[in-house]
Design a protein around this motif. Structure first.
Motif, PDB file in Angstrom:
ATOM      1  N   THR A 132     -12.765  -1.095  -2.865  1.00 39.63           N
ATOM      2  CA  THR A 132     -12.290  -0.016  -3.771  1.00 39.63           C
ATOM      3  C   THR A 132     -11.540  -0.757  -5.223  1.00 39.63           C
ATOM      4  O   THR A 132     -11.288  -1.845  -5.103  1.00 39.63           O
ATOM      5  CB  THR A 132     -11.401   0.925  -3.110  1.00 39.63           C
ATOM      6  OG1 THR A 132     -10.590   1.789  -4.125  1.00 39.63           O
ATOM      7  CG2 THR A 132     -10.004   0.011  -2.493  1.00 39.63           C
ATOM      8  N   SER A 133     -11.469  -0.052  -6.007  1.00 43.92           N
ATOM      9  CA  SER A 133     -10.641  -0.260  -7.179  1.00 43.92           C
ATOM     10  C   SER A 133      -9.456   0.793  -7.586  1.00 43.92           C
ATOM     11  O   SER A 133      -9.712   2.165  -7.249  1.00 43.92           O
ATOM     12  CB  SER A 133     -11.457  -0.808  -8.329  1.00 43.92           C
ATOM     13  OG  SER A 133     -12.211   0.307  -8.890  1.00 43.92           O
ATOM     14  N   LEU A 140       0.501  -3.162  -8.634  1.00 43.43           N
ATOM     15  CA  LEU A 140       1.552  -3.263  -7.523  1.00 43.43           C
ATOM     16  C   LEU A 140       1.293  -4.798  -6.932  1.00 43.43           C
ATOM     17  O   LEU A 140       2.507  -5.266  -6.649  1.00 43.43           O
ATOM     18  CB  LEU A 140       1.220  -2.356  -6.364  1.00 43.43           C
ATOM     19  CG  LEU A 140       2.231  -2.338  -5.113  1.00 43.43           C
ATOM     20  CD1 LEU A 140       3.507  -1.867  -5.559  1.00 43.43           C
ATOM     21  CD2 LEU A 140       1.658  -1.703  -4.136  1.00 43.43           C
ATOM     22  N   PHE A 141       0.314  -5.134  -6.871  1.00 42.44           N
ATOM     23  CA  PHE A 141      -0.044  -6.520  -6.194  1.00 42.44           C
ATOM     24  C   PHE A 141      -0.004  -7.749  -7.241  1.00 42.44           C
ATOM     25  O   PHE A 141      -0.184  -8.942  -6.946  1.00 42.44           O
ATOM     26  CB  PHE A 141      -1.211  -6.572  -5.614  1.00 42.44           C
ATOM     27  CG  PHE A 141      -1.394  -5.976  -4.189  1.00 42.44           C
ATOM     28  CD1 PHE A 141      -0.903  -6.497  -2.945  1.00 42.44           C
ATOM     29  CD2 PHE A 141      -2.168  -4.719  -3.955  1.00 42.44           C
ATOM     30  CE1 PHE A 141      -0.932  -6.084  -2.008  1.00 42.44           C
ATOM     31  CE2 PHE A 141      -1.945  -4.078  -2.682  1.00 42.44           C
ATOM     32  CZ  PHE A 141      -1.576  -4.843  -1.708  1.00 42.44           C
ATOM     33  N   PRO A 148     -11.456  -6.973  -7.130  1.00 45.04           N
ATOM     34  CA  PRO A 148     -11.817  -5.695  -6.141  1.00 45.04           C
ATOM     35  C   PRO A 148     -10.585  -5.390  -5.125  1.00 45.04           C
ATOM     36  O   PRO A 148      -9.920  -6.629  -4.766  1.00 45.04           O
ATOM     37  CB  PRO A 148     -12.939  -5.998  -5.445  1.00 45.04           C
ATOM     38  CG  PRO A 148     -13.621  -7.068  -6.466  1.00 45.04           C
ATOM     39  CD  PRO A 148     -12.403  -7.736  -7.139  1.00 45.04           C
ATOM     40  N   LEU A 149     -10.313  -4.613  -4.478  1.00 45.25           N
ATOM     41  CA  LEU A 149      -9.443  -4.509  -3.304  1.00 45.25           C
ATOM     42  C   LEU A 149     -10.113  -4.062  -2.133  1.00 45.25           C
ATOM     43  O   LEU A 149     -11.138  -3.486  -2.012  1.00 45.25           O
ATOM     44  CB  LEU A 149      -8.503  -3.023  -3.572  1.00 45.25           C
ATOM     45  CG  LEU A 149      -7.587  -3.249  -4.993  1.00 45.25           C
ATOM     46  CD1 LEU A 149      -6.919  -1.875  -5.028  1.00 45.25           C
ATOM     47  CD2 LEU A 149      -6.794  -4.126  -5.009  1.00 45.25           C
ATOM     48  N   GLU A 168      -5.050   1.007   4.966  1.00 46.26           N
ATOM     49  CA  GLU A 168      -4.501  -0.222   4.242  1.00 46.26           C
ATOM     50  C   GLU A 168      -5.409  -1.078   3.354  1.00 46.26           C
ATOM     51  O   GLU A 168      -6.572  -1.158   3.432  1.00 46.26           O
ATOM     52  CB  GLU A 168      -4.332  -1.306   5.697  1.00 46.26           C
ATOM     53  CG  GLU A 168      -3.244  -0.684   6.709  1.00 46.26           C
ATOM     54  CD  GLU A 168      -3.398  -1.627   8.023  1.00 46.26           C
ATOM     55  OE1 GLU A 168      -2.452  -1.427   8.819  1.00 46.26           O
ATOM     56  OE2 GLU A 168      -4.342  -2.335   8.189  1.00 46.26           O
ATOM     57  N   THR A 169      -4.611  -1.719   2.166  1.00 45.85           N
ATOM     58  CA  THR A 169      -5.439  -2.305   1.411  1.00 45.85           C
ATOM     59  C   THR A 169      -4.686  -3.325   0.750  1.00 45.85           C
ATOM     60  O   THR A 169      -3.540  -3.563   0.633  1.00 45.85           O
ATOM     61  CB  THR A 169      -5.383  -1.037  -0.037  1.00 45.85           C
ATOM     62  OG1 THR A 169      -5.734   0.137   0.625  1.00 45.85           O
ATOM     63  CG2 THR A 169      -6.230  -1.487  -1.205  1.00 45.85           C
ATOM     64  N   PHE A 170      -5.505  -4.368   0.390  1.00 48.18           N
ATOM     65  CA  PHE A 170      -5.009  -5.681  -0.099  1.00 48.18           C
ATOM     66  C   PHE A 170      -6.101  -6.153  -1.216  1.00 48.18           C
ATOM     67  O   PHE A 170      -7.211  -6.017  -0.867  1.00 48.18           O
ATOM     68  CB  PHE A 170      -4.612  -6.497   1.041  1.00 48.18           C
ATOM     69  CG  PHE A 170      -5.695  -6.994   1.997  1.00 48.18           C
ATOM     70  CD1 PHE A 170      -5.980  -6.252   2.870  1.00 48.18           C
ATOM     71  CD2 PHE A 170      -6.352  -8.209   1.705  1.00 48.18           C
ATOM     72  CE1 PHE A 170      -6.907  -6.822   3.984  1.00 48.18           C
ATOM     73  CE2 PHE A 170      -7.514  -8.493   2.539  1.00 48.18           C
ATOM     74  CZ  PHE A 170      -7.722  -7.850   3.624  1.00 48.18           C
TER      75      PHE A 170
END
Lengths: 183, 183
Positions: A132-133, A140-141, A148-149, A168-170
């Motif tokens: 995702t983007s 935040l990161f 891309p996430l 959850e995303t990173f």
């Protein structure tokens, strides 16, 4: 059921640490603690009770208008404010035992730790693994918006009902330099 | 509850992959599939029904003389006979649902996969993380007898009862070259 192969379809070369973060059916907190070698804590960004709209009600198998606890957190190391994982969760309030409700709504306790401490039996079912983007999350990161996430959505199921839906995303650049050699 | 710190007490420098294998509360099969990049299968070495002695009865919270399924397997990659993990499990027969019993006793299906496919809700509690030595197991893994073995024992708990006690073992030289960099 998702298997190790699914993450091959994301069209990015993923490290084994990234694959584990997307594929594990165990505690993400434990995984992050081993990967970083440091204790992991929760920092709550948002915590509110909302009413389920139609779509959310279907996902969680509840009625439209039922109360949901919506919790937005980052998992991070104790002595470092950089977020490791960004997580949003939706929990039907009526399905929460009193003690679980307190841990979830009043205290910064990671979900996996609540489940273990409260001895809650459950299973995890991964619904979606995707890229995702999102500019805000990129900020935040602290990564460029072009990065891309990686994200996954899974349900924690207890007593045959969805206790919690978690996304959850990173960033693709996190846990990327990981080189795990095969035995 | 065991945490990431416990494995520091083993007096060996462990790789992150080894720490994960000892610490995870998720499926070992999934973990091995990500670590090796290959599908993982079970090879059953021994499968028999035994009567519980006093010690085993206490551990599993059953009566002395109750029937236990004793299963010894190795987890390995599909196209490679080298064992990744050696595992012994003890399961009180009376606690097995019919389908689970079939999967466990008649088919080479990894435990984590049985739990997922049969939608069994459970939790895992680690009882012991330790080092051991065993010449026969050393031979099985093809390592010198001087190589220490890493092992952990944990319970899979369902409906408040021990469904299965599992001990998993692998040599200190397996998964050792793993270098997972922190983010």
């Amino acid at each position: 059921m998702h298997t190790w192969k699914d993450v091959k379809d994301l069209n990015f070369p993923l490290s084994k640490a990234q694959r584990l973060l997307l594929m594990t059916d165990g505690s993400i907190t434990t995984l992050l603690e081993v990967l970083t070698g440091q204790p992991v804590v929760v920092k709550t960004l948002l915590q509110q009770v909302v009413k389920a709209d139609v779509e959310r009600a279907v996902e969680l198998d509840i009625e439209e208008g039922d109360s949901i606890n919506y919790r937005v957190v980052v998992l991070k190391n104790q002595n470092n404010d950089s977020p490791l994982i960004y997580a949003e969760s939706y929990t039907p309030i009526a399905r929460l035992q009193k003690e679980f409700r307190h841990d979830l709504m009043k205290a910064d306790v990671p979900i996996g730790r609540i489940l273990a401490q409260r001895r809650i039996e459950s299973r995890r079912e991964i619904r979606l693994i995707d890229t995702t983007s999102n500019d805000e999350l990129g900020d935040l990161f602290g990564v460029p918006h072009s990065v891309p996430l990686l994200s996954r959505t899974y349900d924690i199921i207890s007593h045959g009902m969805v206790l919690m839906r978690i996304t959850e995303t990173f960033p693709l650049t996190s846990f990327a330099k990981t080189d795990i050699e095969s035995p």
